[in-house]
Write a protein that holds these residues in place. Structure first.
Motif, PDB file in Angstrom:
ATOM      1  N   ASP A 278      -3.990 -49.291 -22.875  1.00 55.24           N
ATOM      2  CA  ASP A 278      -3.827 -48.325 -21.839  1.00 55.24           C
ATOM      3  C   ASP A 278      -4.359 -48.850 -20.362  1.00 55.24           C
TER       4      ASP A 278
ATOM      5  N   ALA B 188      -4.836 -42.701 -20.225  1.00 57.09           N
ATOM      6  CA  ALA B 188      -5.179 -43.121 -21.553  1.00 57.09           C
ATOM      7  C   ALA B 188      -6.994 -44.250 -21.131  1.00 57.09           C
TER       8      ALA B 188
ATOM      9  N   CYS C 126     -11.283 -47.729 -17.344  1.00 58.08           N
ATOM     10  CA  CYS C 126     -11.661 -47.813 -19.571  1.00 58.08           C
ATOM     11  C   CYS C 126     -11.220 -50.097 -18.725  1.00 58.08           C
TER      12      CYS C 126
ATOM     13  N   PHE D 274      -8.619 -47.672 -27.326  1.00 60.40           N
ATOM     14  CA  PHE D 274      -7.972 -46.169 -25.978  1.00 60.40           C
ATOM     15  C   PHE D 274      -7.082 -45.534 -26.387  1.00 60.40           C
ATOM     16  N   LEU D 275      -6.353 -45.511 -26.418  1.00 60.53           N
ATOM     17  CA  LEU D 275      -5.157 -45.533 -26.451  1.00 60.53           C
ATOM     18  C   LEU D 275      -4.735 -44.282 -26.899  1.00 60.53           C
ATOM     19  N   ARG D 276      -5.143 -44.635 -28.537  1.00 58.46           N
ATOM     20  CA  ARG D 276      -5.284 -43.776 -29.357  1.00 58.46           C
ATOM     21  C   ARG D 276      -6.633 -42.231 -29.520  1.00 58.46           C
TER      22      ARG D 276
ATOM     23  N   THR E  37      -7.340 -41.180 -26.435  1.00 59.83           N
ATOM     24  CA  THR E  37      -7.138 -40.374 -24.486  1.00 59.83           C
ATOM     25  C   THR E  37      -8.059 -40.150 -23.582  1.00 59.83           C
TER      26      THR E  37
ATOM     27  N   ASP F 290     -10.236 -37.955 -21.822  1.00 62.81           N
ATOM     28  CA  ASP F 290     -11.293 -37.179 -22.658  1.00 62.81           C
ATOM     29  C   ASP F 290     -12.289 -36.759 -22.688  1.00 62.81           C
TER      30      ASP F 290
END
Length: 361
Positions: A258, A264, A277, A284-286, A288, A292
């Protein structure tokens, strides 16, 4: 685990051009994971405390003399990239093939300009390459040999791959490969008996360069995502975020996490916050994650602390672990994580600072 620290300065609007030195804020992280007192020696804790303070000092000096938030986050990241303590730059972990592949990103919250690199192996400070992409190209993300060619053309510091060799990271790879060879491991049938031959050549070259540090045995650790990051608010009210990583030990197939993906692992927008992050990148990619947090502030009106904690909770529900650092346009900060610990620190205009490692500090 959530820490929200209220701002001390009387910050104006994030878009204000009037300098206000009282608002400057810098937050950094050095990775999250199984970081507990039981696994820490006094020598190791002191080493991390010193390195985090050095990174704070570098970024803070930039902000105090009137520098910009992108300048500050880059300065802080470069200190951590040059340290073998963190999984970034000099301390990058080894891939399955015995390589050190690094990713980095930076974003300017004033303009939403961003730059990142992935899978580079010869640039001493990946964060400098990311910033060059942001400021000296029309692109956002460059990868592999192309990113390295770009870095050379821009005059960045190029090193032999062996520069990134550290004995502690080599031992981590050997341990991971040994785990793969155990019966019942999904990759057991394809696991080599040791580091692949092409990796051995790079490892041998690293040793030949004398890159083994005399005291680096104190830097061994449990499961940890040692990605480094920084977020800053400068006296002009502008935000920036930067992240740098060596990825995951024993990663294969050119895996990218990410950290270099804008939204991300890295994000900054003056209208909301700056975020960096650290953790299990796939989650963390999934989720975002970085965007977020900003979106919760922008569209739901949440404060930075609530937004950051809700996003980390979302990662946990998916099955991921890690943490993040964030700062908003008024200098409020958040440093939530759901792992056993996270190397984290902040400093304010007054010189007030705090360096933390474990939960419940």
């Amino acid at each position: 685990m959530l820490l929200v620290v209220p701002a001390l300065g009387q910050a104006q609007s994030a878009t204000s051009a009037a300098p206000d030195p009282s608002r400057i804020t810098l937050v950094i992280h050095g990775g999250a994971g199984t970081i507990t007192r039981a696994l820490m020696t006094p020598e190791k804790e002191q080493a991390y405390q010193q390195a985090l303070n050095q990174a704070l000092d570098a970024g803070y000096a930039v902000l105090k003399r009137g520098g910009t938030s992108p300048d500050a986050v880059e300065a802080a990241i470069r200190i951590m990239e040059d340290s073998p303590l963190f999984n970034a730059g000099k301390g990058a972990v080894f891939t399955h093939d015995g390589r050190n592949e690094m990713d980095a990103a930076i974003m300017d919250g004033r303009t939403l300009a961003a730059g990142s690199v992935a899978g580079i192996t010869v640039v001493r400070n990946p964060i400098r390459a990311a910033r060059a992409v942001m400021e000296q190209s029309e692109h956002v993300l460059l990868t592999g040999p192309g990113a390295e060619q770009f870095a050379r053309e821009k005059g960045l510091d190029i090193v032999e791959p062996g520069y990134f060799y550290t004995e502690a990271r080599h031992q981590q790879l050997e341990k991971a490969l040994a785990e793969e060879r155990k019966p019942g491991t999904p990759d057991q049938l394809n696991a080599p008996s040791a580091a692949p031959e092409k990796g051995k050549a790079k490892i041998k070259a690293g040793k030949a360069q004398g890159a083994v540090l005399p005291n680096e045995q104190i830097f061994t650790e449990g499961k940890k995502y040692g990605t480094v990051g920084a977020v800053a608010l400068d006296q002009f009210g502008n935000l920036a975020a930067a992240t740098s990583t060596g990825g995951m030990t024993n990663k294969r197939y050119g895996r990218v996490g990410d950290a270099p993906i804008i939204g991300a692992g890295t994000y900054a927008d003056n209208q909301s916050c700056a975020v960096s992050c650290t953790g299990w990148g796939e989650y963390f990619l999934r989720a975002t994650v970085a965007r977020d947090v900003a979106a919760r502030m922008e569209f739901a009106g949440q404060a930075v602390g609530a937004a950051a904690q809700a996003t980390i909770d979302k990662v946990g529900k998916l099955g991921g672990d890690g943490g993040l650092i964030a700062v908003d346009a008024k200098g409020n900060i958040a440093m939530p994580f759901n792992s056993a610990g996270m190397y984290r620190a902040y400093i304010r205009a007054s010189g007030e600072r705090k360096v933390q490692i474990y939960k419940n500090e």
